[in-house]
Design a protein around this motif. Structure first.
Motif, PDB file in Angstrom:
ATOM      1  N   SER A  40      11.289 -13.369 -13.692  1.00 29.64           N
ATOM      2  CA  SER A  40      12.533 -13.198 -12.936  1.00 29.64           C
ATOM      3  C   SER A  40      12.382 -12.116 -11.870  1.00 29.64           C
ATOM      4  O   SER A  40      12.954 -12.226 -10.784  1.00 29.64           O
ATOM      5  N   LEU A  41      11.579 -11.090 -12.140  1.00 28.20           N
ATOM      6  CA  LEU A  41      11.274 -10.094 -11.113  1.00 28.20           C
ATOM      7  C   LEU A  41      10.429 -10.724 -10.015  1.00 28.20           C
ATOM      8  O   LEU A  41      10.671 -10.507  -8.825  1.00 28.20           O
ATOM      9  N   ASN A  42       9.456 -11.544 -10.408  1.00 27.54           N
ATOM     10  CA  ASN A  42       8.585 -12.200  -9.431  1.00 27.54           C
ATOM     11  C   ASN A  42       9.350 -13.141  -8.505  1.00 27.54           C
ATOM     12  O   ASN A  42       8.894 -13.424  -7.407  1.00 27.54           O
ATOM     13  N   SER A  43      10.517 -13.619  -8.948  1.00 31.17           N
ATOM     14  CA  SER A  43      11.299 -14.513  -8.089  1.00 31.17           C
ATOM     15  C   SER A  43      11.773 -13.802  -6.818  1.00 31.17           C
ATOM     16  O   SER A  43      12.156 -14.444  -5.852  1.00 31.17           O
ATOM     17  N   MET A  44      11.707 -12.474  -6.814  1.00 32.82           N
ATOM     18  CA  MET A  44      12.077 -11.698  -5.627  1.00 32.82           C
ATOM     19  C   MET A  44      10.855 -11.380  -4.765  1.00 32.82           C
ATOM     20  O   MET A  44      10.968 -10.694  -3.753  1.00 32.82           O
ATOM     21  N   GLY A  45       9.695 -11.854  -5.183  1.00 33.79           N
ATOM     22  CA  GLY A  45       8.460 -11.590  -4.443  1.00 33.79           C
ATOM     23  C   GLY A  45       7.426 -10.991  -5.375  1.00 33.79           C
ATOM     24  O   GLY A  45       7.769 -10.304  -6.329  1.00 33.79           O
ATOM     25  N   THR A  46       6.161 -11.248  -5.064  1.00 39.76           N
ATOM     26  CA  THR A  46       5.115 -10.783  -5.976  1.00 39.76           C
ATOM     27  C   THR A  46       4.137  -9.786  -5.362  1.00 39.76           C
ATOM     28  O   THR A  46       3.241  -9.312  -6.049  1.00 39.76           O
ATOM     29  N   ALA A  47       4.304  -9.478  -4.098  1.00 40.75           N
ATOM     30  CA  ALA A  47       3.334  -8.578  -3.474  1.00 40.75           C
ATOM     31  C   ALA A  47       4.009  -7.735  -2.398  1.00 40.75           C
ATOM     32  O   ALA A  47       5.104  -8.042  -1.939  1.00 40.75           O
ATOM     33  N   ILE A  48       3.328  -6.688  -2.011  1.00 42.79           N
ATOM     34  CA  ILE A  48       3.777  -5.870  -0.898  1.00 42.79           C
ATOM     35  C   ILE A  48       3.166  -6.469   0.361  1.00 42.79           C
ATOM     36  O   ILE A  48       1.942  -6.600   0.465  1.00 42.79           O
ATOM     37  N   SER A  49       4.020  -6.869   1.290  1.00 41.90           N
ATOM     38  CA  SER A  49       3.533  -7.482   2.522  1.00 41.90           C
ATOM     39  C   SER A  49       2.730  -6.470   3.341  1.00 41.90           C
ATOM     40  O   SER A  49       2.867  -5.252   3.175  1.00 41.90           O
ATOM     41  N   HIS A  50       1.916  -6.987   4.239  1.00 38.97           N
ATOM     42  CA  HIS A  50       1.079  -6.135   5.095  1.00 38.97           C
ATOM     43  C   HIS A  50       1.956  -5.162   5.888  1.00 38.97           C
ATOM     44  O   HIS A  50       1.632  -3.981   5.994  1.00 38.97           O
ATOM     45  N   ASP A  51       3.070  -5.651   6.416  1.00 34.67           N
ATOM     46  CA  ASP A  51       3.970  -4.799   7.204  1.00 34.67           C
ATOM     47  C   ASP A  51       4.564  -3.668   6.363  1.00 34.67           C
ATOM     48  O   ASP A  51       4.752  -2.562   6.848  1.00 34.67           O
ATOM     49  N   CYS A  52       4.859  -3.958   5.121  1.00 39.46           N
ATOM     50  CA  CYS A  52       5.495  -2.966   4.252  1.00 39.46           C
ATOM     51  C   CYS A  52       4.494  -2.001   3.616  1.00 39.46           C
ATOM     52  O   CYS A  52       4.881  -0.923   3.152  1.00 39.46           O
ATOM     53  N   ALA A  53       3.244  -2.368   3.605  1.00 38.62           N
ATOM     54  CA  ALA A  53       2.224  -1.526   2.973  1.00 38.62           C
ATOM     55  C   ALA A  53       2.163  -0.138   3.611  1.00 38.62           C
ATOM     56  O   ALA A  53       1.819   0.842   2.946  1.00 38.62           O
ATOM     57  N   PHE A  54       2.555  -0.037   4.868  1.00 45.56           N
ATOM     58  CA  PHE A  54       2.527   1.256   5.552  1.00 45.56           C
ATOM     59  C   PHE A  54       3.596   2.204   5.018  1.00 45.56           C
ATOM     60  O   PHE A  54       3.501   3.411   5.187  1.00 45.56           O
TER      61      PHE A  54
END
Length: 168
Positions: A40-54
């Motif tokens: 259910s947490l993964n349903s909101m996304g599973t990774a930090i996007s490249h843009d957000c990694a900064f």
């Protein structure tokens, strides 16, 4: 001599209390549907996007490994982690399934572990204060939530692994 005997008795009592706590902890974690919670947490996304990694500031966030180790010694901390996660995610714009899973987990744990809802446990409070400060600093941005999701996922996965390991 009697002082040494008293100390030995105290040690036996402490050992028995720890054994009982460990057994209760095993039983409590056995009832948690870890897969559903993480999914259910993964349903909101599973990774930090490249843009957000900064925006990722490892040092400003809590250490999931340390938190999971603390839970090994105190099942009540697990109740607090679930409760504080649920409270934090109520601020998220899209957590409905995850909050429902957290609420179910909190209910399951509360029936199993005797815990005062007013109790504050320093390691959990410190961790979640850092996570909430990060969210506030980043104005609860999409990137901030991606990073928080990743941290919370890491905590839950570590707790799941410890739970599975304890069952053996």
């Amino acid at each position: 001599m009697s002082h040494q005997h008293l100390t030995a008795s105290q040690l036996q009592l402490h050992s028995l209390e720890n054994s009982t706590t460990t057994t209760a902890h095993k039983e409590c974690t056995r009832h948690i549907k870890w897969g559903h919670l993480i999914q259910s947490l993964n349903s909101m996304g599973t990774a930090i996007s490249h843009d957000c990694a900064f925006d990722y500031e490892e040092t400003s966030l809590c250490d999931p490994h340390h938190l999971a180790n603390m839970v090994d010694h105190d099942a009540i901390l697990l109740v607090d982690i679930v409760k504080k996660t649920e409270t934090m995610y109520k601020k998220n714009p899209n957590p409905k399934k995850f909050i429902e899973a957290l609420h179910h987990t909190h209910h399951t744990l509360s029936n199993c572990v005797h815990h005062s809802d007013n109790a504050e446990n320093e390691p959990v409070t410190t961790c979640f204060n850092k996570l909430e400060a990060f969210l506030k600093k980043k104005s609860q941005s999409h990137c901030a939530w991606e990073i928080i999701n990743a941290k919370v996922r890491e905590v839950l996965q570590r707790l799941e692994k410890r739970s599975v390991r304890r069952r053996r």
